[in-house]
Design an enzyme around this catalytic site. Structure first.
Site, PDB file in Angstrom:
ATOM      1  N   ARG A 181      -2.602   2.737  14.879  1.00 20.06           N
ATOM      2  CA  ARG A 181      -3.737   1.895  14.507  1.00 20.06           C
ATOM      3  C   ARG A 181      -3.377   0.797  13.503  1.00 20.06           C
ATOM      4  O   ARG A 181      -3.689  -0.382  13.704  1.00 20.06           O
ATOM      5  CB  ARG A 181      -4.854   2.752  13.868  1.00 20.06           C
ATOM      6  CG  ARG A 181      -5.700   3.507  14.829  1.00 20.06           C
ATOM      7  CD  ARG A 181      -6.151   4.821  14.200  1.00 20.06           C
ATOM      8  NE  ARG A 181      -5.031   5.727  14.260  1.00 20.06           N
ATOM      9  CZ  ARG A 181      -4.828   6.549  15.277  1.00 20.06           C
ATOM     10  NH1 ARG A 181      -5.722   6.657  16.201  1.00 20.06           N
ATOM     11  NH2 ARG A 181      -3.742   7.294  15.341  1.00 20.06           N
ATOM     12  N   THR A 182      -2.744   1.190  12.405  1.00 23.84           N
ATOM     13  CA  THR A 182      -2.531   0.236  11.309  1.00 23.84           C
ATOM     14  C   THR A 182      -1.603  -0.891  11.760  1.00 23.84           C
ATOM     15  O   THR A 182      -1.885  -2.076  11.561  1.00 23.84           O
ATOM     16  CB  THR A 182      -1.951   0.962  10.085  1.00 23.84           C
ATOM     17  OG1 THR A 182      -2.750   2.117   9.830  1.00 23.84           O
ATOM     18  CG2 THR A 182      -1.924   0.069   8.872  1.00 23.84           C
TER      19      THR A 182
ATOM     20  N   LYS B  14      22.468   1.769   9.715  1.00 25.04           N
ATOM     21  CA  LYS B  14      23.882   1.644   9.301  1.00 25.04           C
ATOM     22  C   LYS B  14      24.002   1.844   7.798  1.00 25.04           C
ATOM     23  O   LYS B  14      25.016   1.524   7.191  1.00 25.04           O
ATOM     24  CB  LYS B  14      24.404   0.258   9.673  1.00 25.04           C
ATOM     25  CG  LYS B  14      24.372  -0.041  11.166  1.00 25.04           C
ATOM     26  CD  LYS B  14      24.811  -1.486  11.395  1.00 25.04           C
ATOM     27  CE  LYS B  14      24.446  -1.949  12.792  1.00 25.04           C
ATOM     28  NZ  LYS B  14      24.484  -3.418  12.913  1.00 25.04           N
TER      29      LYS B  14
ATOM     30  N   ARG C 162       4.815   0.234   5.288  1.00 29.67           N
ATOM     31  CA  ARG C 162       4.437   1.657   5.291  1.00 29.67           C
ATOM     32  C   ARG C 162       5.704   2.470   5.041  1.00 29.67           C
ATOM     33  O   ARG C 162       6.751   2.202   5.633  1.00 29.67           O
ATOM     34  CB  ARG C 162       3.820   2.066   6.625  1.00 29.67           C
ATOM     35  CG  ARG C 162       3.636   3.578   6.732  1.00 29.67           C
ATOM     36  CD  ARG C 162       2.851   4.008   7.932  1.00 29.67           C
ATOM     37  NE  ARG C 162       1.437   3.731   7.762  1.00 29.67           N
ATOM     38  CZ  ARG C 162       0.482   4.214   8.568  1.00 29.67           C
ATOM     39  NH1 ARG C 162       0.797   5.002   9.575  1.00 29.67           N
ATOM     40  NH2 ARG C 162      -0.788   3.931   8.353  1.00 29.67           N
TER      41      ARG C 162
ATOM     42  N   HIS D  32      -3.809   4.065   0.837  1.00 27.10           N
ATOM     43  CA  HIS D  32      -3.897   3.387   2.144  1.00 27.10           C
ATOM     44  C   HIS D  32      -5.110   2.445   2.031  1.00 27.10           C
ATOM     45  O   HIS D  32      -6.165   2.681   2.611  1.00 27.10           O
ATOM     46  CB  HIS D  32      -4.087   4.428   3.242  1.00 27.10           C
ATOM     47  CG  HIS D  32      -3.892   3.924   4.635  1.00 27.10           C
ATOM     48  ND1 HIS D  32      -3.759   2.581   4.953  1.00 27.10           N
ATOM     49  CD2 HIS D  32      -3.810   4.586   5.829  1.00 27.10           C
ATOM     50  CE1 HIS D  32      -3.603   2.461   6.262  1.00 27.10           C
ATOM     51  NE2 HIS D  32      -3.633   3.660   6.809  1.00 27.10           N
TER      52      HIS D  32
HETATM   53  N1   CP Z   1      -5.320   5.695  10.195  1.00 32.92           N
HETATM   54  C1   CP Z   1      -4.020   5.373  10.330  1.00 32.92           C
HETATM   55  O1   CP Z   1      -3.350   4.992   9.371  1.00 32.92           O
HETATM   56  O2   CP Z   1      -3.532   5.505  11.600  1.00 32.92           O
HETATM   57  P1   CP Z   1      -2.044   5.196  12.038  1.00 32.92           P
HETATM   58  O3   CP Z   1      -1.154   6.207  11.380  1.00 32.92           O
HETATM   59  O4   CP Z   1      -2.032   5.314  13.549  1.00 32.92           O
HETATM   60  O5   CP Z   1      -1.694   3.809  11.592  1.00 32.92           O
END
Ligand code: CP
Length: 318
Positions: free
Chosen positions: A59-60, A87, A109, A137
């Site tokens: 999603r993100t 590497k 992330r 988040h």
């Molecule tokens: N909600 C969320 O962060 O989903 P993803 O891990 O798929 O990005």
């Protein structure tokens, strides 16, 4: 936006109530862009955004990519699994290498808390936290606030019950802070093994009985078991967890008719939520995903854009 640095979004703690309101108002304008026959505006033409996802995402990542494309930004797709990280290249060298190519934003992330903050030391680009370990988040929280506001308007005094693996959840940390900042009353429901060892500074109440907590809730917000972050068994079995802390059909039937069922995804049907419950009209999980694109357009625009001059009467110029 109250900012930690000149132009980053690292945590919900970076935003006060006015900053959140401003962002959610701008999100409404970008949601309108998404409804146009050609859902694209030139707001970030000439800007480049890079993605650094050291952890999996559906999603993100996809919604940030969609958001950037709708804003006409160029995107740099960095795949950790096929990069020189394999590497032995360090995070710092990776950031400095990408930055040397000329970028305006990095969406990061990582499984370790604090990495996005560290990245700000190694680049001039705006850094956006797309999830760091158990820590934060922020864009998930903003899209959840936007979704809740769409249904309830003002969130002052509304009750949100966050249920499940709070201990290992960055969404719980962002949402507890974000919803409380907007005046909502936040209750956490989990067995002691799934709560943080200390809740000092969390603006929340705690309850161990889900049925009691759901009696008068406006939002039942479910979290999956973060098995990838659990070092040992935290519940006797997933079946028992579902019976005690899952949103079963019987519990969903007792929710108020205007209450929302929310989940950040990915869902584990049959664990934190019964499969059938996820299909009910009260479950706005698909809406959350759709709103993620508009919220991330607003975030990218506010951090990377040259100003609000392309917004005229709350309408984004085509
Ligand atoms: N909600 C969320 O962060 O989903 P993803 O891990 O798929 O990005």
């Amino acid at each position: 936006m109250r900012q930690r640095g000149p132009h980053h979004l690292l945590s919900m703690a970076d935003l006060d109530r006015d900053g959140i309101e401003q962002l959610l108002n701008l999100t409404e304008s970008f949601a309108e862009v998404g409804e146009r026959p050609i859902p694209k505006v030139p707001a970030l033409r000439g800007k480049t955004v890079a993605w650094l996802f050291y952890e999996d995402s559906t999603r993100t990542r996809l919604s940030f990519e969609t958001a950037a494309k709708r804003l006409s930004a160029d995107t740099m797709n960095f795949s950790v699994s096929s990069s020189s990280v394999n590497k032995g290249e360090s995070l710092r060298d990776t950031i400095e290498t990408i930055s040397a190519m000329g970028i305006d934003g990095i969406v990061v992330r990582h499984s370790a808390a604090g990495v996005p903050q560290q990245v700000t030391q190694w680049t001039e680009a705006s850094v956006i936290n797309a999830g760091d370990g158990w820590h934060q988040h922020p864009t998930q929280c903003l899209l959840d606030l936007f979704t809740a506001r769409t249904h309830f308007g003002d969130l002052e005094g509304r009750r949100i019950t966050i249920v499940g693996d709070i201990r290992h959840s960055r969404v719980a940390r962002s949402n507890a802070l974000g919803f409380a900042t907007m005046g909502a009353k936040v209750t956490l429901v989990a067995p002691p093994s799934l709560l943080p060892s200390s809740l000092e500074g969390w603006p929340v109440a705690v309850c161990h009985n889900l049925d009691e907590a759901l009696e008068d809730t406006d939002i039942c917000y479910l979290l999956r078991m973060q098995l990838e972050r659990q070092k040992q068994a935290v519940v006797p079995s997933l079946r028992e967890f579902h019976n005690e802390y899952g949103l079963t059909v019987a519990r969903a039937d007792r929710l108020r008719s205007d209450a929302l069922i929310m989940h950040p995804g990915p869902m584990n049907r049959g664990v934190e939520i019964a499969g059938e419950v996820a299909e009910r009209p009260q479950a706005v999980i698909g809406e959350q995903v759709a709103n993620g694109v508009s919220v991330r357009m607003a975030v990218l625009f506010l951090l990377l854009g040259s100003g609000l001059d392309v917004v005229d009467n709350n309408r984004i110029a085509a």
